[in-house]
Design an enzyme around this catalytic site. Structure first.
Site, PDB file in Angstrom:
ATOM      1  N   ARG B 129       0.802  -1.234   0.000  1.00  0.00           N
ATOM      2  CA  ARG B 129       0.000   0.000   0.000  1.00  0.00           C
ATOM      3  C   ARG B 129       0.834   1.283   0.000  1.00  0.00           C
ATOM      4  O   ARG B 129       0.281   2.366  -0.086  1.00  0.00           O
ATOM      5  CB  ARG B 129      -0.938   0.028   1.193  1.00  0.00           C
ATOM      6  CG  ARG B 129      -1.674  -1.257   1.423  1.00  0.00           C
ATOM      7  CD  ARG B 129      -3.180  -1.121   1.292  1.00  0.00           C
ATOM      8  NE  ARG B 129      -3.809  -2.346   1.754  1.00  0.00           N
ATOM      9  CZ  ARG B 129      -4.176  -3.342   0.957  1.00  0.00           C
ATOM     10  NH1 ARG B 129      -4.002  -3.240  -0.342  1.00  0.00           N
ATOM     11  NH2 ARG B 129      -4.717  -4.435   1.444  1.00  0.00           N
ATOM     12  N   THR B 173       1.441  -5.896   4.167  1.00  0.00           N
ATOM     13  CA  THR B 173       1.049  -5.144   2.975  1.00  0.00           C
ATOM     14  C   THR B 173       0.804  -3.683   3.324  1.00  0.00           C
ATOM     15  O   THR B 173       0.559  -2.859   2.451  1.00  0.00           O
ATOM     16  CB  THR B 173      -0.246  -5.722   2.371  1.00  0.00           C
ATOM     17  OG1 THR B 173      -1.257  -5.733   3.381  1.00  0.00           O
ATOM     18  CG2 THR B 173      -0.023  -7.131   1.867  1.00  0.00           C
ATOM     19  N   GLY B 189      -2.025 -12.020   7.930  1.00  0.00           N
ATOM     20  CA  GLY B 189      -1.894 -13.471   8.072  1.00  0.00           C
ATOM     21  C   GLY B 189      -3.094 -14.089   8.773  1.00  0.00           C
ATOM     22  O   GLY B 189      -3.008 -15.196   9.303  1.00  0.00           O
ATOM     23  N   GLY B 190      -4.216 -13.382   8.769  1.00  0.00           N
ATOM     24  CA  GLY B 190      -5.416 -13.845   9.470  1.00  0.00           C
ATOM     25  C   GLY B 190      -6.011 -15.117   8.910  1.00  0.00           C
ATOM     26  O   GLY B 190      -6.868 -15.737   9.537  1.00  0.00           O
ATOM     27  N   GLU B 191      -5.564 -15.529   7.750  1.00  0.00           N
ATOM     28  CA  GLU B 191      -6.039 -16.807   7.167  1.00  0.00           C
ATOM     29  C   GLU B 191      -5.048 -17.939   7.428  1.00  0.00           C
ATOM     30  O   GLU B 191      -5.176 -19.025   6.881  1.00  0.00           O
ATOM     31  CB  GLU B 191      -6.258 -16.636   5.664  1.00  0.00           C
ATOM     32  CG  GLU B 191      -7.601 -16.025   5.302  1.00  0.00           C
ATOM     33  CD  GLU B 191      -7.773 -14.606   5.802  1.00  0.00           C
ATOM     34  OE1 GLU B 191      -6.912 -13.764   5.475  1.00  0.00           O
ATOM     35  OE2 GLU B 191      -8.745 -14.328   6.544  1.00  0.00           O
ATOM     36  N   ASP B 300     -15.946 -13.264   8.561  1.00  0.00           N
ATOM     37  CA  ASP B 300     -14.718 -12.628   8.038  1.00  0.00           C
ATOM     38  C   ASP B 300     -14.897 -11.128   7.881  1.00  0.00           C
ATOM     39  O   ASP B 300     -14.420 -10.529   6.936  1.00  0.00           O
ATOM     40  CB  ASP B 300     -14.301 -13.282   6.711  1.00  0.00           C
ATOM     41  CG  ASP B 300     -12.887 -12.887   6.273  1.00  0.00           C
ATOM     42  OD1 ASP B 300     -12.124 -12.367   7.125  1.00  0.00           O
ATOM     43  OD2 ASP B 300     -12.560 -13.082   5.101  1.00  0.00           O
TER      44      ASP B 300
END
Lengths: 267, 549
Positions: B129, B173, B189-191, B300
């Site tokens: 970003r 990011t 990294g939440g997944e 989510d």
């Protein structure tokens, strides 16, 4: 610059090298003729250090410790050209004890230069530099940070040297120290410009195209100029850097070179 | 020392005495006072994306023309917002190259190229970003979870610090937020079952100064909102730049979803501080307050939006320091940013997962039966797309996904955590069989969409009530941020490849052009010499517009 290649390679093994270099050098007239003048002394010396650190444990100081392999012979079953030799050093040989190695291009050039001349060189001619002493020369007698920059310290007038050891061969660095003008990259040429309203700029060229030029000016600022706005624009071919040939002793030059080669970037 | 060397160097030192103006911490605090620059991701610490430039107006916006373009050497989405500092633009080229350009012409000064570790595994694109700046140093967070400091003049690296372990799913990011002498970032990294954190680093050295875990550890308040040891792998990632109130010395960050994403039964409890905004002491990283938007989230609904800070006069004449937040869960909120107290909130799109908010702002949840459609869908009523607040109109503007739902299918069995592997606990399905499947939802080129799954919109809200003031509907969705200016022009884009200018006061469409790619980033504005520019990225290209000469 590709930082994933940057590694923190220390030149810790220098003191152990003198013996290795002494042992590695012996006869070989044919090979000497084949390679005479092909490799630069600085690359050979740099390669000698790397060889002692990374190769001699298996290949031996004379390059013949592995049965059926003689690095001194000048012939290799898996490589003939320098490029192939570099590939073997970098990638290793599958199904053998030869492992891959993480080397910069400068290091590969040095290793090949040394291996190709093993036995040709007179060890007495090899001056082993010390990076620690070289840093002292860099900061002190050479006063290099007055113009150059390393890891955020020093001036931006001249190119940043933070990873110079990863992107320049030993031979190229030595030439820069002895003959700065002759070895100056065209993109780094000093430029002088005067705008139509009389503003004078000088600095180091970064980029140029048909209509514009980009530089780091005398105030260490990024400046982009439209050529149409200039009344004068000159690209100089003489480097502002002096030759160190007569300013530093041979040992100091060798130490400085060792230090520059140790600059492998930020990691 | 050799005389020739000495002379050269003395001359050099004399010439460098006038080093260009540096971006001090004070300049960052007062970014609004230099609207010709764009010094942080959201334009200022208040993150209003409101430019005080006013050369481009509703009456002359029709005279905009393309001034230059920058074609990124990348096929990733261009989600970065450029910085502009005194005529120099700094922008990232995905994944992690930094480019310095002449902001007036687009000519390149230098490119810093970085190859992230092959171990990096960001869930949703190798994007970035943008950078932060302090002094003459740039800071970039990388997808292999490194923080890199670069010399803004030469583009050469100064230090690199490991923030997280990419092989475990940690990635970055986010555009760093610089506060005083610190660089603040958070980990994505939440997944992947990470345990998220926000951390501050010494801008000079890269040494860590503080770290705030977005999931409390054992013995800390809030750890009991995670059943068993589910806190260890609970996600709560951070992937969008926070805001800062210098008077309160609080920095605000939105926190991502709990993990595994779609199986709340595997992590019973409210799951603090997932789907929350946290207010941290900027010096120490200590938690001052939090507000959770979506407890025990099964959808989510990351609270990864930009905290927009505004000072708003209430009906009784009081000026209140508020935080405005259009959440992925479909509700708009106004919070007191001093205390975190809920002021008001209401849905801005169709919502059926909750019937409303109670007096404290907690949702009154109404889970849909298995196989039924939940609104909003997995991508939310909005998402990371930057909103804007215009103090001139007093309105808050956001990019919304309307009439968009999804069917959520949690796993029947708990999912085993495996380091570095996806940790999802179920899946979202499209509301209409055969329609584009979330979360990707893209169908190749622009204008290949139908209204069946939902539509995008620019919505203007009155932040005092959350009521809608105007709306512009698009056929396709929008992932674009929004910029407003002091002359009440609103710039935004969309997935259809259009770049628009609206009248911010009433939503009248003033101008549009076709950029041929999805607008993913937030438009921004700056000025060089006497000319105002507006920049927006579409596809992998940055387009810069200005008024016709």
């Amino acid at each position: 610059m590709r930082d994933s290649r940057m590694r923190d390679r220390r030149h810790a093994g220098f003191l152990a090298l003198a013996a290795a270099v002494l042992l590695a050098a012996s006869g070989g007239a044919l090979r000497a003729q084949e390679h005479a003048g092909q490799y630069e002394q600085a690359d050979i010396e740099f390669g000698a250090r790397l060889y002692a650190d990374n190769c001699s444990a298996c290949h031996g100081t004379e390059g013949d410790a592995i049965a059926g392999v003689s690095l001194r012979s000048g012939t290799f079953s898996n490589a003939s050209s320098d490029a192939e030799l570099q590939a073997v050093i970098a990638n290793g040989l599958p199904d053998t004890a030869m492992p891959p190695g993480e080397y910069t291009e400068a290091e590969l050039s040095g290793l090949v230069a040394f291996i190709r001349t093993m036995g040709d060189v007179d060890p007495a001619t090899l001056t082993v530099g010390d990076a620690g002493r070289g840093e002292a020369v860099f900061l002190g007698k050479g006063d290099c940070l007055s113009c150059h920059r390393v890891a955020g310290r020093g001036s931006r007038s001249a190119p940043d040297l933070t990873d110079i050891g990863a992107v320049r061969s030993a031979g190229a660095l030595e030439r820069s120290l002895l003959d700065p003008t002759g070895s100056m990259l065209p993109v780094n040429r000093p430029v002088r410009a005067v705008t139509r309203d009389g503003r004078e700029l000088s600095g180091r060229r970064l980029n140029e195209d048909t209509f514009t030029v980009q530089l780091i000016d005398q105030n260490e600022r990024l400046v982009s100029l439209e050529k149409a706005d200039l009344q004068e624009y000159t690209v100089l071919t003489t480097s502002p850097m002096p030759s160190y040939e007569d300013e530093l002793s041979e040992q100091e030059l060798s130490d400085l070179l060792a230090y520059l080669l140790s600059l492998q970037g930020v990691d | 020392m050799a005389r020739s060397v000495a002379l050269t160097c003395v001359l050099s030192l004399l010439l460098t005495a006038g080093l260009g103006a540096q971006v001090t911490a004070d300049r960052l605090r007062n970014a609004e006072s230099e609207p010709h620059n764009w010094l942080t991701y959201s334009g200022s610490y208040a993150s209003t994306r409101h430019s005080l430039l006013d050369q481009i107006t509703p009456s002359n916006v029709d005279d905009l023309e393309l001034k230059w373009v920058f074609q990124a050497r990348s096929l990733e989405n261009f989600t970065a917002t450029p910085l502009v500092v005194d005529g120099i633009m700094y922008v990232t080229q995905a994944p992690n190259d930094v480019v310095a350009l002449d902001a007036a012409t687009g000519r390149v000064f230098w490119v810093y190229e970085y190859t992230p570790s092959p171990e990096s595994r960001p869930c949703c694109g190798r994007v970035n970003r943008g950078v932060g700046i302090l002094g003459d140093t740039l800071f970039m967070a990388t997808i292999d979870a490194q923080l890199i400091a670069l010399d803004a003049v030469t583009g050469r690296p100064i230090w690199k610090t490991a923030v997280g372990e990419p092989s475990q799913g940690y990635a970055m990011t986010v555009a760093p937020l610089v506060i005083d002498d610190k660089v603040v970032v958070g980990v994505a990294g939440g997944e992947y079952g990470i345990r998220g954190y926000i951390a501050a680093y010494d801008a000079a050295t890269g040494d860590e100064v503080w770290r705030f875990y977005t999931i409390p550890g054992p013995g800390e308040p809030g750890n009991d909102t995670w059943a068993g040891d589910s806190w260890r792998y609970g996600g709560a990632s951070v992937w969008l730049t926070g805001s800062y109130d210098p008077e309160l010395n609080l920095t605000y960050w939105g926190i991502g979803n709990p993990g595994p994403d779609w199986n709340p039964a595997q992590r019973r409890g409210d799951n603090l501080y997932s789907d929350s905004v946290v207010a941290l002491d900027a010096d120490t990283g200590e938690l001052r307050w939090y507000f959770q938007f979506t407890p025990n989230d099964p959808y989510d609904y990351d609270a990864v939006q930009i905290p927009v800070l505004a000072d708003i006069e209430t009906a009784d004449g009081q000026v209140v320091k508020v935080m405005l937040w259009a959440n992925r869960n479909g509700f708009f909120y106004a919070l007191d940013r001093t205390t975190g107290r809920f002021i008001n909130g209401r849905p801005f799109v169709t919502v059926n997962w909750a019937e409303g908010l109670d007096d404290s702002g907690r949702p009154i949840q109404t889970p849909q039966a298995p196989g039924e459609v939940t609104y909003p869908g997995v991508q939310g009523g909005t998402n990371w797309y930057s909103p804007s607040y215009n103090p001139g109109t007093g309105l808050f503007y956001l990019s919304a996904w309307e009439n968009y739902g999804a069917i959520f299918e949690p796993s029947s069995e708990p999912e085993e955590y495996r380091p570095g592997q996806l940790f999802l606990g179920g899946r979202p399905m499209p509301a209409i069989p055969g329609a584009a499947a979330p979360p990707a939802l893209t169908r190749g080129h622009v204008n290949r969409w139908t209204e069946a799954v939902g539509n995008g919109a620019v919505i203007a809200l009155d932040p005092r009530t959350g009521e809608q003031r105007w709306k512009f509907e698009m056929t396709d969705m929008t992932t674009s941020g929004i910029l407003t200016t002091a002359s009440d022009v609103l710039f935004t884009g969309g997935r259809e490849g259009y770049f628009y200018a609206f009248d911010a006061s009433d939503g009248e469409l003033l101008w549009r052009t076709t950029l041929g790619g999805v607008v993913h980033n937030g438009p921004m504005s700056y000025q060089v010499d006497d000319a105002q520019y507006v920049a927006a990225a579409a596809g992998n290209v940055l387009f810069v517009f200005g008024l016709r000469d």
